[in-house]
Design a protein around this motif. Structure first.
Motif, PDB file in Angstrom:
ATOM      1  N   PHE A  76     -56.109   3.639  45.827  1.00  0.00           N
ATOM      2  CA  PHE A  76     -56.324   2.320  45.243  1.00  0.00           C
ATOM      3  C   PHE A  76     -57.226   1.501  46.168  1.00  0.00           C
ATOM      4  CE2 PHE A  76     -52.310   3.658  43.495  1.00  0.00           C
ATOM      5  CZ  PHE A  76     -52.224   3.078  42.242  1.00  0.00           C
ATOM      6  N   ASN A  79     -46.391  -1.079  36.688  1.00  0.00           N
ATOM      7  CA  ASN A  79     -47.773  -1.189  37.136  1.00  0.00           C
ATOM      8  C   ASN A  79     -47.795  -1.169  38.662  1.00  0.00           C
ATOM      9  OD1 ASN A  79     -50.535  -1.665  37.293  1.00  0.00           O
ATOM     10  ND2 ASN A  79     -50.321  -3.878  37.035  1.00  0.00           N
ATOM     11  N   ASP A 100     -55.151  -2.266  40.451  1.00  0.00           N
ATOM     12  CA  ASP A 100     -53.937  -1.858  39.755  1.00  0.00           C
ATOM     13  C   ASP A 100     -54.337  -0.955  38.597  1.00  0.00           C
ATOM     14  OD1 ASP A 100     -53.403  -3.599  36.999  1.00  0.00           O
ATOM     15  OD2 ASP A 100     -54.766  -4.570  38.418  1.00  0.00           O
ATOM     16  N   ILE A 101     -53.360  -0.306  37.987  1.00  0.00           N
ATOM     17  CA  ILE A 101     -53.619   0.617  36.879  1.00  0.00           C
ATOM     18  C   ILE A 101     -53.422  -0.079  35.542  1.00  0.00           C
ATOM     19  CG2 ILE A 101     -52.820   2.741  35.775  1.00  0.00           C
ATOM     20  CD1 ILE A 101     -51.981   3.740  38.493  1.00  0.00           C
ATOM     21  N   ARG A 107     -53.592   9.552  44.466  1.00  0.00           N
ATOM     22  CA  ARG A 107     -54.383   8.453  43.904  1.00  0.00           C
ATOM     23  C   ARG A 107     -54.668   7.449  45.009  1.00  0.00           C
ATOM     24  NH1 ARG A 107     -55.617   6.082  38.814  1.00  0.00           N
ATOM     25  NH2 ARG A 107     -56.278   3.973  39.202  1.00  0.00           N
TER      26      ARG A 107
END
Length: 139
Positions: A54, A105, A59-60, A52
């Motif tokens: 970023f 998170n 943030d997720i 993943r």
């Protein structure tokens, strides 16, 4: 009779030894970063491995998993906010483990892209993550 029995035992032992796979030749250096015994739930599980990326400050959102997450930061800086445990920052080469049910998170805490390699050991057919209502808080 004793000789036949001894011969049979030795022959069986030789077969057992020859059936063992040869150890793999050493290639490079192995450095164990951390270990974690994944609790068995008695349910079938599936392993997912993904990367993943970023964007800066991305943030997720707070979420949890029906299983265990094992993550290594490939590049950049990730701040991991975990409910009830605060926040910790991880840099390239560092790793972390998130046990089943921990609300967390990950946040790109840097000004450049950050990437992680993630391994999930999740209950079979479970969603990749379960969102948790509330703000995407830094603790």
């Amino acid at each position: 009779m004793r000789i036949a029995t001894t011969a049979l035992v030795l022959f069986g032992s030789a077969l057992a030894v020859s059936a063992q796979p040869a150890p793999a030749p050493a290639a490079g250096t192995v450095a164990y970063m951390q270990t974690f015994d994944v609790p068995m739930t008695g349910r079938p599980q599936t392993v997912f491995i993904l990367k993943r990326v970023f964007k800066p400050n991305e943030d997720i959102g707070m979420h949890t998993h029906q299983g265990t997450e094992i993550t290594q930061v490939l590049y950049g800086t990730i701040e991991l906010a975990t409910r009830g445990k605060g926040s910790k920052t991880y840099k390239a080469g560092e790793s972390f483990i998130i046990p089943r049910g921990d609300v967390h998170n990950p946040i790109n805490a840097g000004t450049d892209e950050a990437a992680v390699a993630v391994t999930y050991v999740l209950d079979k057919s479970a969603p990749m993550r379960d969102p948790v209502p509330g703000p995407a808080t830094r603790y």
